[in-house]
Structure formats: structure tokens, C-alpha cells
Design a protein around this motif. Structure first.
Motif, PDB file in Angstrom:
ATOM      1  N   ILE A 160     -55.442   9.946  10.865  1.00 28.17           N
ATOM      2  CA  ILE A 160     -56.863  10.061  10.525  1.00 28.17           C
ATOM      3  C   ILE A 160     -57.519  11.099  11.431  1.00 28.17           C
ATOM      4  N   TYR A 161     -57.221  11.005  12.699  1.00 24.82           N
ATOM      5  CA  TYR A 161     -57.794  11.951  13.665  1.00 24.82           C
ATOM      6  C   TYR A 161     -57.279  13.374  13.411  1.00 24.82           C
ATOM      7  N   ASP A 162     -55.968  13.502  13.277  1.00 25.40           N
ATOM      8  CA  ASP A 162     -55.369  14.830  13.178  1.00 25.40           C
ATOM      9  C   ASP A 162     -55.720  15.536  11.865  1.00 25.40           C
ATOM     10  N   VAL A 163     -55.572  14.824  10.758  1.00 27.42           N
ATOM     11  CA  VAL A 163     -55.702  15.457   9.443  1.00 27.42           C
ATOM     12  C   VAL A 163     -57.161  15.550   8.997  1.00 27.42           C
ATOM     13  N   VAL A 164     -57.904  14.462   9.147  1.00 29.75           N
ATOM     14  CA  VAL A 164     -59.265  14.413   8.606  1.00 29.75           C
ATOM     15  C   VAL A 164     -60.295  14.874   9.637  1.00 29.75           C
ATOM     16  N   TYR A 165     -60.326  14.186  10.770  1.00 30.12           N
ATOM     17  CA  TYR A 165     -61.337  14.511  11.780  1.00 30.12           C
ATOM     18  C   TYR A 165     -61.146  15.913  12.351  1.00 30.12           C
ATOM     19  N   ASP A 166     -59.943  16.231  12.744  1.00 29.66           N
ATOM     20  CA  ASP A 166     -59.696  17.484  13.456  1.00 29.66           C
ATOM     21  C   ASP A 166     -59.504  18.653  12.495  1.00 29.66           C
ATOM     22  N   ASP A 167     -58.429  18.615  11.705  1.00 29.89           N
ATOM     23  CA  ASP A 167     -58.094  19.764  10.863  1.00 29.89           C
ATOM     24  C   ASP A 167     -59.157  20.037   9.799  1.00 29.89           C
ATOM     25  N   ALA A 168     -59.482  19.020   9.000  1.00 30.81           N
ATOM     26  CA  ALA A 168     -60.467  19.222   7.937  1.00 30.81           C
ATOM     27  C   ALA A 168     -61.850  19.523   8.516  1.00 30.81           C
ATOM     28  N   GLY A 169     -62.185  18.829   9.606  1.00 28.68           N
ATOM     29  CA  GLY A 169     -63.476  19.074  10.240  1.00 28.68           C
ATOM     30  C   GLY A 169     -63.607  20.500  10.731  1.00 28.68           C
ATOM     31  N   GLU A 170     -62.562  21.033  11.334  1.00 32.29           N
ATOM     32  CA  GLU A 170     -62.600  22.407  11.814  1.00 32.29           C
ATOM     33  C   GLU A 170     -62.691  23.398  10.663  1.00 32.29           C
ATOM     34  N   GLN A 171     -62.017  23.093   9.553  1.00 29.02           N
ATOM     35  CA  GLN A 171     -62.079  23.984   8.403  1.00 29.02           C
ATOM     36  C   GLN A 171     -63.499  24.085   7.859  1.00 29.02           C
ATOM     37  N   ILE A 172     -64.187  22.959   7.758  1.00 33.53           N
ATOM     38  CA  ILE A 172     -65.561  22.978   7.261  1.00 33.53           C
ATOM     39  C   ILE A 172     -66.433  23.848   8.159  1.00 33.53           C
ATOM     40  N   TYR A 173     -66.307  23.653   9.443  1.00 37.24           N
ATOM     41  CA  TYR A 173     -67.113  24.438  10.393  1.00 37.24           C
ATOM     42  C   TYR A 173     -66.776  25.923  10.282  1.00 37.24           C
ATOM     43  N   ASP A 174     -65.492  26.234  10.293  1.00 32.78           N
ATOM     44  CA  ASP A 174     -65.067  27.634  10.307  1.00 32.78           C
ATOM     45  C   ASP A 174     -65.392  28.343   8.995  1.00 32.78           C
ATOM     46  N   GLU A 175     -65.199  27.669   7.872  1.00 29.20           N
ATOM     47  CA  GLU A 175     -65.314  28.332   6.571  1.00 29.20           C
ATOM     48  C   GLU A 175     -66.727  28.292   5.989  1.00 29.20           C
ATOM     49  N   ILE A 176     -67.510  27.277   6.344  1.00 29.05           N
ATOM     50  CA  ILE A 176     -68.866  27.190   5.797  1.00 29.05           C
ATOM     51  C   ILE A 176     -69.893  27.584   6.855  1.00 29.05           C
ATOM     52  N   TYR A 177     -70.023  26.778   7.904  1.00 29.17           N
ATOM     53  CA  TYR A 177     -71.053  27.013   8.910  1.00 29.17           C
ATOM     54  C   TYR A 177     -70.874  28.362   9.603  1.00 29.17           C
ATOM     55  N   ASP A 178     -69.681  28.626  10.074  1.00 29.45           N
ATOM     56  CA  ASP A 178     -69.426  29.863  10.811  1.00 29.45           C
ATOM     57  C   ASP A 178     -68.747  30.910   9.943  1.00 29.45           C
ATOM     58  N   GLY A 179     -68.608  30.613   8.648  1.00 32.46           N
ATOM     59  CA  GLY A 179     -67.950  31.533   7.742  1.00 32.46           C
ATOM     60  C   GLY A 179     -68.899  32.122   6.728  1.00 32.46           C
ATOM     61  N   VAL A 180     -69.003  31.468   5.578  1.00 35.67           N
ATOM     62  CA  VAL A 180     -69.804  32.022   4.490  1.00 35.67           C
ATOM     63  C   VAL A 180     -71.278  32.142   4.867  1.00 35.67           C
ATOM     64  N   LEU A 181     -71.792  31.205   5.676  1.00 28.20           N
ATOM     65  CA  LEU A 181     -73.200  31.296   6.047  1.00 28.20           C
ATOM     66  C   LEU A 181     -73.444  32.398   7.073  1.00 28.20           C
ATOM     67  N   SER A 182     -72.489  32.664   7.929  1.00 30.95           N
ATOM     68  CA  SER A 182     -72.612  33.816   8.821  1.00 30.95           C
ATOM     69  C   SER A 182     -72.576  35.118   8.019  1.00 30.95           C
ATOM     70  N   ASP A 183     -71.727  35.158   7.001  1.00 24.86           N
ATOM     71  CA  ASP A 183     -71.667  36.337   6.137  1.00 24.86           C
ATOM     72  C   ASP A 183     -72.983  36.527   5.391  1.00 24.86           C
ATOM     73  N   ALA A 184     -73.601  35.415   4.973  1.00 24.07           N
ATOM     74  CA  ALA A 184     -74.867  35.506   4.253  1.00 24.07           C
ATOM     75  C   ALA A 184     -75.945  36.133   5.126  1.00 24.07           C
TER      76      ALA A 184
END
Length: 270
Positions: A160-184
Motif C-alpha cells: 500500500i505504501y510503496d505502490v499507492v502512497y509513494d509511487d502513485a502519489g509521486e506520479q500525480i505530483y510530478d505529472e499534474i502539479y509540477d508537470g502539466v500545470l507548470s507547462d500551463a
């Protein structure tokens, strides 16, 4: 989950906006940038996808998928595939939007589609975060329903920690918050909107410039809050269930799972 409605919804708004200006829809290629319209003052249109049943889901509240896989490896693959698919959809929709707005005038004439995009990012981020909470519950149910020793269940809950909290959580931050929104920020606020400074009266430009910043800033703040709350909830759930299993307390384990499921159900109706 089925593909979100963001692309279809965005296309409808753009088509309607152009129709009102006397323009006619024209298909474009998803290029991933604004080069396609960089030298044009005429707004491009975003192609409309087929509508999906997700319209009903969002109208009635968010929905989640309960995983029915039989192994941790399969569940991990499902989580990873789901997150990747959702993030790809958001990126694809953004790339299509940027390709349709290559100038200040195009931005102004397509402001409704820009607003719809920002709204869609918030909606989709919320949906992803609710689904990740559900996947955490699915992990717990799958693990504690086995005949394994408590010590093995305790170790397996690390997924739960590795797959959901850590990996998926980092993807959301990197790809949305610090990704597409930074590009916008770069493409809109500091890009085509900033370019209008020398082409239109200052008061008009200032209003548009400020509006874009507010749209971007509010969206980024909302996305961060959704992401942060999601990770906090998943971490607390993981910690509680792991503690219950360590104590070999089946009743507390089931109560914690049931309580978190009720929380997720409540989120789906907000």
C-alpha cells in the motif's frame, strides 16, 4: 475506470465558442505543443471525442472501481495502468488545447476552453485520488483475507505504501502539479497571454493576464490540496491496518477497513 470526460467536454465548449464567433470547426492534430498555431491569429478547434458513460458518473458524483484481482502483482499492475492512463489523458487534452492556441487573440477567443481545462484537471485529480484510496482498501482486503501468517500479512501491507502512497502519489505530483500545470504557466500566462502586452490596450491585457494567473494559481492550489489530503488519508489507513495486523486484532482490522470504505463512499457523493 473508464476514460474521463475531460477531452469530450473541452471539445464541446470550444466548438460552441467558435460557432458564436462565426468560425467553423476544423480538426487538428495532437502535437503536444503550440507550434501548430504559433503563426496564426485564428483560433484552432479541439477535436471532439465520443462521449462516454463517465458523464453520468460525474453528474451523480464520483465513482470508483473495486478491483477483483487475485494477487498482489495483478493489483500492482492494475494500479499502475490506471494511473498512467489517467495522466496520459490529462496530458493529451492539454497538448491538444495548447496546439489550438498560438496567439493572444486565440487565447482570448478560446478562454472558455481554457477554463474548462483547468476545471477538468481539478475534477480528474479528485477522481484519481478517490480511486487510489479505493485501491488501498482493495490491497488491505486482499491481504488480510489470505491464510498467511500475520507476520507475512504485515510485510505484504507494505505494498500500500510503496505502490499507492509513494509511487502513485509521486506520479500525480510530478505529472499534474509540477508537470502539466507548470507547462500551463509557461504556455499561457508567461507565453501567449504575455505576448499580448504589445498588441492590445493595457487595461484589456491586464485583465486577461490577471485572470489567467488566477485560473492557474487556484487550480494548482486545489490540486495540491487534493493530492496532499489523499496521501495523508492513505498513509493513516495503511498505518492503522498495519498496526492492527501486527497486534493480530482481526476485529480492529475489519473496523478500520470498513471506516475507510465509508469515508471513500462519502467522497464519491460530495
Amino acid at each position: 475506470m473508464k476514460k474521463n470526460l475531460l477531452t469530450g467536454f473541452l471539445a464541446v465548449i470550444v466548438a460552441a465558442s467558435l460557432a458564436g464567433c462565426g468560425g467553423s470547426p476544423a480538426s487538428t492534430t495532437n502535437t503536444g505543443g503550440n507550434d501548430a498555431a504559433a503563426n496564426s491569429d485564428t483560433p484552432q478547434t479541439v477535436p471532439q471525442d465520443q462521449s462516454t458513460d463517465d458523464e453520468d458518473d460525474i453528474a451523480d458524483g464520483q465513482s470508483t472501481v473495486h478491483s477483483s484481482v487475485d494477487s498482489l502483482d495483478e493489483l500492482k499492475a492494475e494500479v499502475e495502468g490506471y494511473v498512467e492512463s489517467q495522466l496520459t489523458d490529462i496530458r493529451s487534452t492539454y497538448d491538444t488545447l495548447v496546439a489550438s492556441i498560438g496567439s493572444y487573440d486565440a487565447y482570448v477567443q478560446n478562454i472558455d476552453s481554457v477554463e474548462a481545462f483547468y476545471d477538468g484537471v481539478i475534477t480528474n485529480t479528485s477522481s484519481i485520488c478517490v480511486q487510489l484510496r479505493q485501491y488501498s482498501i482493495d490491497y488491505a482486503n486482499l491481504i488480510v483475507s489470505t491464510d498467511e501468517k500475520y507476520s507475512d500479512q504485515y510485510d505484504d501491507l507494505e505494498e500500500i505504501y510503496d505502490v499507492v502512497y509513494d509511487d502513485a502519489g509521486e506520479q500525480i505530483y510530478d505529472e499534474i502539479y509540477d508537470g502539466v500545470l507548470s507547462d500551463a504557466y509557461d504556455d499561457f500566462y508567461d507565453g501567449v497571454v504575455a505576448d499580448g502586452y504589445d498588441t492590445v490596450p493595457y487595461d484589456d491585457w491586464s485583465d486577461v493576464h490577471s485572470q489567467e494567473y488566477d485560473l492557474w494559481s487556484d487550480t494548482r492550489s486545489d490540486v495540491y490540496d487534493l493530492w496532499s489530503d489523499c496521501r495523508s488519508d492513505i498513509y493513516d489507513f495503511w498505518s492503522d491496518v498495519r498496526s492492527d495486523v501486527y497486534s493480530e486484532d482481526d476485529e480492529d482490522t475489519q473496523n478500520d477497513i470498513a471506516d475507510f470504505q465509508e469515508d471513500v463512499n462519502d467522497l464519491m457523493t460530495e
